[in-house]
Enzyme design. Structure first.
Site, short mmCIF file in Angstrom:
data_model
loop_
_atom_site.label_atom_id
_atom_site.label_comp_id
_atom_site.label_asym_id
_atom_site.label_seq_id
_atom_site.Cartn_x
_atom_site.Cartn_y
_atom_site.Cartn_z
N ASP A 1 2.95 -93.93 82.44
CA ASP A 1 1.98 -94.74 82.69
C ASP A 1 2.27 -96.02 83.17
O ASP A 1 3.26 -96.88 82.80
CB ASP A 1 1.14 -94.93 81.22
CG ASP A 1 -0.24 -94.83 81.37
OD1 ASP A 1 -0.80 -94.76 82.30
OD2 ASP A 1 -0.64 -94.62 79.99
N GLU B 1 -11.55 -90.45 80.27
CA GLU B 1 -11.54 -90.80 78.75
C GLU B 1 -12.82 -91.50 78.25
O GLU B 1 -13.57 -92.39 78.73
CB GLU B 1 -10.18 -91.74 78.53
CG GLU B 1 -10.31 -92.53 77.04
CD GLU B 1 -8.98 -92.87 76.73
OE1 GLU B 1 -8.27 -93.14 77.75
OE2 GLU B 1 -8.69 -93.43 75.50
O1 KIV Z 1 -1.79 -94.21 77.10
C1 KIV Z 1 -2.17 -93.07 76.87
O2 KIV Z 1 -1.66 -92.40 76.03
C2 KIV Z 1 -3.21 -92.49 77.79
C3 KIV Z 1 -3.81 -91.16 77.19
C4 KIV Z 1 -4.79 -91.59 75.99
C5 KIV Z 1 -4.53 -90.59 78.47
O3 KIV Z 1 -3.61 -93.14 78.53
#
Ligand code: KIV
Length: 293
Positions: free
Chosen positions: A112, A210
């Site tokens: 991410d 989400e």
């Molecule tokens: O940061 C995260 O865990 C997420 C998920 C909940 C999709 O973005």
């Protein structure tokens, strides 16, 4: 009835010890890719994605047959103890990505991109993604936002980076939303559909939806060819993602409505540690069998 006849009539029982020939289309010995998962979606197969932040749990989830591990910026909250995802940095997430890659064998590992590491420019997004891929070993990245980040999605895809978009309740925008609220109700739902289509056209490999109304997620999933990955988005997305501590009952306090707790790890751990502490205090641990001669 002879023995060979009996053997022939034995049902084909799948065994956890016998790895399947392929795993989501990936032959034994190679990891699943985002392309494999897109093909699974095209075949109508639903698939799970779960967060992971360390080697040990990544190994457990990998062995359990999860094809996609997300090193979420949710690490800000569940690993680093912040009250939102905003403070976590690239430097804090890279070692977690490296650990998850090391701990897993078959799953695709998605990093991410944290707040402030990609919004500034296409160049910044490319730089951050390359850090996660070179230093962390990530196989794909995820970023939040709609039209504003389309140039980033396009550039990452053109540079050969599988990139997952994230629409709806994007936690990095919590200050703008004024809390963790359902997104995409009413007219903003049409905007989300437009953003999702534009993301696909820009080359996104998948899109996380989400906390949006289930009907909206179903509509987006119907329109798009790339996989939609839902969290609090109802049953009609192509895949589901969850924060593992929510699923396993490690996080404290009430969970969001979309969470189904499959275990109560928090109580189990608390009881275990409490019993150990009591044994230490009473002198019953360590016992004779724990000693070395
Ligand atoms: O940061 C995260 O865990 C997420 C998920 C909940 C999709 O973005």
């Amino acid at each position: 009835m002879g023995a060979s006849r009996v053997e022939n009539e034995m049902p084909d029982i799948p065994s956890v010890r016998t790895p399947p020939e392929t795993f989501y289309g990936a032959p034994v010995g190679r990891r699943v890719t985002m392309r494999d998962l897109a093909q699974a979606t095209a075949r109508g197969e639903r698939w799970p994605m779960i967060t992971a932040y360390d080697a040990l749990t990544a190994g457990i989830f990998d062995e359990a047959g999860i094809p996609a591990l997300l090193v979420g910026d949710s690490a800000a909250m569940v690993v680093y103890g912040h009250d939102s995802t905003l403070p976590v940095t690239v430097d804090e997430l890279v070692p977690l990505v490296r650990a998850v890659v090391r701990g897993s064998k078959r799953a695709v590992v998605i990093a991410d991109l944290p707040f402030g590491s990609y919004q500034e420019s296409v160049a910044q997004a490319l730089r951050t993604a390359s850090i996660f891929m070179k230093e962390g070993g990530a196989h794909a990245v995820k970023l939040e936002g709609g039209a504003f980040v389309l140039p980033q999605v396009e550039a990452l895809a053109a540079a050969g980076v599988p990139v997952i978009g994230h629409l709806g309740l994007t936690p990095q925008s919590v200050n703008l939303f004024g809390g963790y609220r359902v997104q995409g109700r009413g007219e903003s739902g049409d905007m989300l559909v437009r953003d999702a289509k534009a993301m696909e056209a820009a080359g996104a490999a998948a899109i996380v939806l989400e906390v949006v109304p289930a009907e909206l997620a179903a509509r987006v999933s119907e329109i798009l060819t790339i996989p939609t990955i839902g969290i609090g988005a109802g049953p009609d997305t192509d895949a589901q993602v969850i924060v593992w501590q929510d699923l396993c009952g490690l996080t404290a306090g009430p969970a969001p409505r979309f969470v189904k707790r499959y275990a109560d790890i928090r109580s189990t751990m608390s009881d275990a540690v409490g019993s150990w502490a009591a044994d230490v205090a009473s002198g019953t641990y360590p016992a004779k069998e724990h000693e070395y001669a």
